[in-house]
Scaffold this motif. Structure first.
Motif, PDB file in Angstrom:
ATOM      1  N   VAL A 292     -23.209 -73.922-125.750  1.00 21.08           N
ATOM      2  CA  VAL A 292     -24.372 -74.164-124.934  1.00 21.08           C
ATOM      3  C   VAL A 292     -25.386 -72.955-125.204  1.00 21.08           C
ATOM      4  O   VAL A 292     -26.756 -73.248-125.371  1.00 21.08           O
ATOM      5  N   ALA A 293     -24.917 -71.791-125.248  1.00 21.40           N
ATOM      6  CA  ALA A 293     -25.648 -70.589-125.545  1.00 21.40           C
ATOM      7  C   ALA A 293     -26.662 -70.831-126.736  1.00 21.40           C
ATOM      8  O   ALA A 293     -27.612 -70.227-127.145  1.00 21.40           O
ATOM      9  N   SER A 294     -25.853 -71.378-127.847  1.00 23.21           N
ATOM     10  CA  SER A 294     -26.301 -71.183-129.236  1.00 23.21           C
ATOM     11  C   SER A 294     -27.126 -72.372-129.449  1.00 23.21           C
ATOM     12  O   SER A 294     -27.721 -72.647-130.489  1.00 23.21           O
ATOM     13  N   GLY A 295     -27.117 -73.276-128.497  1.00 22.06           N
ATOM     14  CA  GLY A 295     -27.967 -74.579-128.547  1.00 22.06           C
ATOM     15  C   GLY A 295     -27.364 -75.798-129.269  1.00 22.06           C
ATOM     16  O   GLY A 295     -27.988 -76.716-129.845  1.00 22.06           O
ATOM     17  N   ASP A 296     -26.044 -75.598-129.675  1.00 24.96           N
ATOM     18  CA  ASP A 296     -25.224 -76.702-130.388  1.00 24.96           C
ATOM     19  C   ASP A 296     -25.074 -77.824-129.335  1.00 24.96           C
ATOM     20  O   ASP A 296     -24.747 -79.021-129.920  1.00 24.96           O
ATOM     21  N   THR A 297     -25.029 -77.597-127.936  1.00 22.28           N
ATOM     22  CA  THR A 297     -24.911 -78.818-127.184  1.00 22.28           C
ATOM     23  C   THR A 297     -25.809 -78.580-126.071  1.00 22.28           C
ATOM     24  O   THR A 297     -26.017 -77.233-125.707  1.00 22.28           O
ATOM     25  N   ASP A 298     -25.965 -79.419-124.972  1.00 22.78           N
ATOM     26  CA  ASP A 298     -26.933 -78.953-123.943  1.00 22.78           C
ATOM     27  C   ASP A 298     -25.927 -78.901-122.626  1.00 22.78           C
ATOM     28  O   ASP A 298     -24.860 -79.242-122.745  1.00 22.78           O
ATOM     29  N   VAL A 299     -26.578 -78.233-121.662  1.00 21.43           N
ATOM     30  CA  VAL A 299     -25.930 -77.896-120.452  1.00 21.43           C
ATOM     31  C   VAL A 299     -25.291 -79.018-119.608  1.00 21.43           C
ATOM     32  O   VAL A 299     -24.293 -79.009-119.254  1.00 21.43           O
ATOM     33  N   TYR A 300     -26.167 -80.147-119.545  1.00 16.70           N
ATOM     34  CA  TYR A 300     -25.718 -81.320-118.903  1.00 16.70           C
ATOM     35  C   TYR A 300     -24.410 -81.990-119.564  1.00 16.70           C
ATOM     36  O   TYR A 300     -23.612 -82.364-118.940  1.00 16.70           O
ATOM     37  N   ALA A 301     -24.591 -81.971-121.082  1.00 17.32           N
ATOM     38  CA  ALA A 301     -23.302 -82.734-121.871  1.00 17.32           C
ATOM     39  C   ALA A 301     -22.090 -81.833-121.428  1.00 17.32           C
ATOM     40  O   ALA A 301     -21.254 -82.384-121.235  1.00 17.32           O
ATOM     41  N   ALA A 302     -22.327 -80.379-121.313  1.00 17.04           N
ATOM     42  CA  ALA A 302     -21.357 -79.595-121.232  1.00 17.04           C
ATOM     43  C   ALA A 302     -20.504 -79.745-119.984  1.00 17.04           C
ATOM     44  O   ALA A 302     -19.391 -80.004-119.506  1.00 17.04           O
ATOM     45  N   ALA A 303     -21.590 -79.857-118.898  1.00 14.52           N
ATOM     46  CA  ALA A 303     -20.934 -80.096-117.622  1.00 14.52           C
ATOM     47  C   ALA A 303     -20.349 -81.477-117.248  1.00 14.52           C
ATOM     48  O   ALA A 303     -19.342 -81.362-116.757  1.00 14.52           O
ATOM     49  N   ARG A 304     -20.736 -82.727-117.873  1.00 11.80           N
ATOM     50  CA  ARG A 304     -20.438 -83.764-117.716  1.00 11.80           C
ATOM     51  C   ARG A 304     -18.955 -83.665-118.265  1.00 11.80           C
ATOM     52  O   ARG A 304     -17.942 -84.342-117.684  1.00 11.80           O
ATOM     53  N   GLU A 305     -18.834 -83.185-119.393  1.00 12.02           N
ATOM     54  CA  GLU A 305     -17.279 -82.929-120.155  1.00 12.02           C
ATOM     55  C   GLU A 305     -16.317 -82.230-118.964  1.00 12.02           C
ATOM     56  O   GLU A 305     -15.132 -82.773-119.004  1.00 12.02           O
ATOM     57  N   VAL A 306     -17.068 -81.118-118.347  1.00 12.10           N
ATOM     58  CA  VAL A 306     -15.952 -80.401-117.702  1.00 12.10           C
ATOM     59  C   VAL A 306     -15.591 -81.400-116.399  1.00 12.10           C
ATOM     60  O   VAL A 306     -14.426 -81.150-116.087  1.00 12.10           O
ATOM     61  N   VAL A 307     -16.589 -81.865-115.873  1.00 12.15           N
ATOM     62  CA  VAL A 307     -16.195 -82.829-114.761  1.00 12.15           C
ATOM     63  C   VAL A 307     -15.326 -84.045-115.080  1.00 12.15           C
ATOM     64  O   VAL A 307     -14.354 -84.150-114.339  1.00 12.15           O
TER      65      VAL A 307
END
Lengths: 327, 327
Positions: A302-317
């Motif tokens: 997320v920090a490097s812009g390779d993915t976005d924060v919502y996609a990351a959060a969705r994956e975590v959930v």
């Protein structure tokens, strides 16, 4: 919870608190502040007891005379032979941690009275903070058989409103000539006030403040006023003026809460918020630092812009709930 | 998110923001405030862009001259032809919602400069609040190509510390003769300050304040001082004195962040916090009001003492994660 696993003799602490022993009560509240591992056991032991305490929230900007009012209320309830606890909560810690200590010292006139228990509560940085600690501390005091708990907060915004929402009767204190009191009422405390106090009512402008408040109450909250006519009480707490009227209003509100069924509603709402806070703290622990679900790799992406924060959060959930796709 | 589903043309808004059009930037930040349903799409579109903005947090008690300092910094960065955004965050809403508006009006001297974007941010009551809105608003400004973002907060406690933690360089402003400035530094802002400013340095007591701060920085933060020697800058922001020194310190800190690898660390840490906030908001929605996992029956059982709050929370978490027993 995850903290210190010192051995705690929960049954004897709970028994001590129920017999009214201050040290046992204080120890249980310390466990709450610490988010101690024994808390689930403590709360299970306390659950069947209590339900009789009247929790009265006191809120207002600094300088309106909140601790003077608290001290006067302690004296008034003690004169009726009621056991009184004061829980002072500072949601703005670490910035203004000094204020409540000063208040406690001023209340030392009650320090030797075994029918009075005074305690300030901090959240020692653990997950969930005061939304977590306050209701559990109230549960301890309830099970310990206090007739009245005065829940006092420092006036610093949204977190104060949240703390005040834990009370059954919320008292909003203002003083004449402090435009901010009325401003604050406009801005959001109007909805949380069950009883309004204009303290320092011997000062110039008291009549205006009372009239302004009455006007705003009429305009602002048509729904509640059908059931409960929100009183505006004048006091000069430093010399006890108006305190009997205030006590009468508090007792009347408690009576209304019970007879109207609103008390059960409020308690259910508080219980729901408390369950949510604990469930979220549990989930947060699983997401969080050190081997949690939000790994360094995910955070870096997320920090490097390779993915976005919502996609990351969705994956975590999805990984947490084992249930993909719902968002 | 669950709110209004007005149609939003995300690609054209994002393109507009990247071209530096203020109205597109403002609209995207409004979407963030609203917790709008289009946010996941917005953040996905923004993710590949940015990473170049220097986010500078400005914090300090009311009265130290925060908005004067902000205005002076805008002028200084504009003189270097840098594009500057100001994001003013009021974590204490609804109580002190007026303050930032006043600050914005005072900054109107920059209102007609297309290289300056000034915006205050509120969280409109949606889940996650400012811990959710602030980083996403910063992401919008970053992708919009601002060289510098000044993140200004109102000084009211823990929530301010949380907002300040979103900055890359945090400036703590104090003024002489305000004991609370130094007290606050003792109480917790020492750890978050990368650069300290003693504003109104022409006043009596400025030397004492500078000396006290230097002393506390030495004592308080041995770990950081190895890498970054936290400067204490004297300013009289109202007439621009010391502002070049402050700018130099800010640029030096940014240089240190990059060369030491600390910038990547901080960004990863911020990304982690942001992912957690969104994941928790998602989970909270599933727990919460209206058909959530915390049913009326569960809340009533806790309110009546038939079960305890930890047992109820455990059951809710187990149902959410389909994984019993872990607590």
């Amino acid at each position: 919870m995850a903290q210190a696993r010192r051995t705690v003799d929960v049954p004897s602490l709970v028994a001590g608190a129920r017999e009214g022993r201050s040290r046992a009560v204080a120890r249980l509240i310390s466990l709450v502040e610490d988010g101690h591992a024994a808390l689930p056991e403590v709360m299970a032991a306390l659950a069947p007891h209590g339900g009789n305490t009247h929790v009265i929230g006191l809120t207002g900007s600094p300088g309106v005379g909140k601790s003077t009012t608290t001290a006067a209320l302690i004296a008034a309830f003690r004169a009726q032979d009621k056991r009184v606890a004061v829980l002072a909560v500072d949601p703005s810690s670490p910035f203004s941690g000094g204020a409540l200590l000063g208040d406690r010292i001023r209340m030392e006139q009650h320090a030797t009275d075994p029918g009075v228990f005074i305690r300030s509560v901090a959240s020692r940085g653990h997950l969930g903070g005061l939304s977590f600690a306050t209701p559990q501390a109230l549960r301890v005091l309830d099970a310990a058989g206090f007739d009245v708990v005065l829940l006092e907060t420092v006036g610093v915004g949204q977190s104060e409103v949240e703390v005040a929402a834990r009370a059954e009767t919320t008292v909003v204190i203002v003083a004449p000539g402090m435009g901010d009191g009325v401003q604050a009422a406009k801005a959001g405390i109007l909805e949380i006030g069950d009883v309004f106090v204009v303290n320092k009512a011997d000062r110039d402008g008291a009549d205006d403040t009372v009239r302004d408040l009455r006007h705003m109450i009429q305009l602002g909250n048509p729904e509640r006023s059908v059931d409960w006519r929100t009183p505006v009480v004048r006091t000069v707490a430093s010399r006890g003026d108006g305190i009997p009227d205030l006590v009468e209003s508090l007792v009347a509100h408690r009576g209304w809460l019970t007879s109207s069924g609103a008390l059960a509603d409020r308690r259910r709402r508080r219980a729901r918020a408390e369950i949510e806070a604990i469930a979220l703290a549990t989930l947060r622990r699983r997401l969080g630092d050190g081997g949690g679900l939000v790994t360094d790799a995910v955070a870096s992406a997320v920090a490097s812009g390779d993915t976005d924060v919502y996609a990351a959060a969705r994956e975590v959930v999805d990984r947490l709930t084992g249930e993909p796709g719902r968002q």
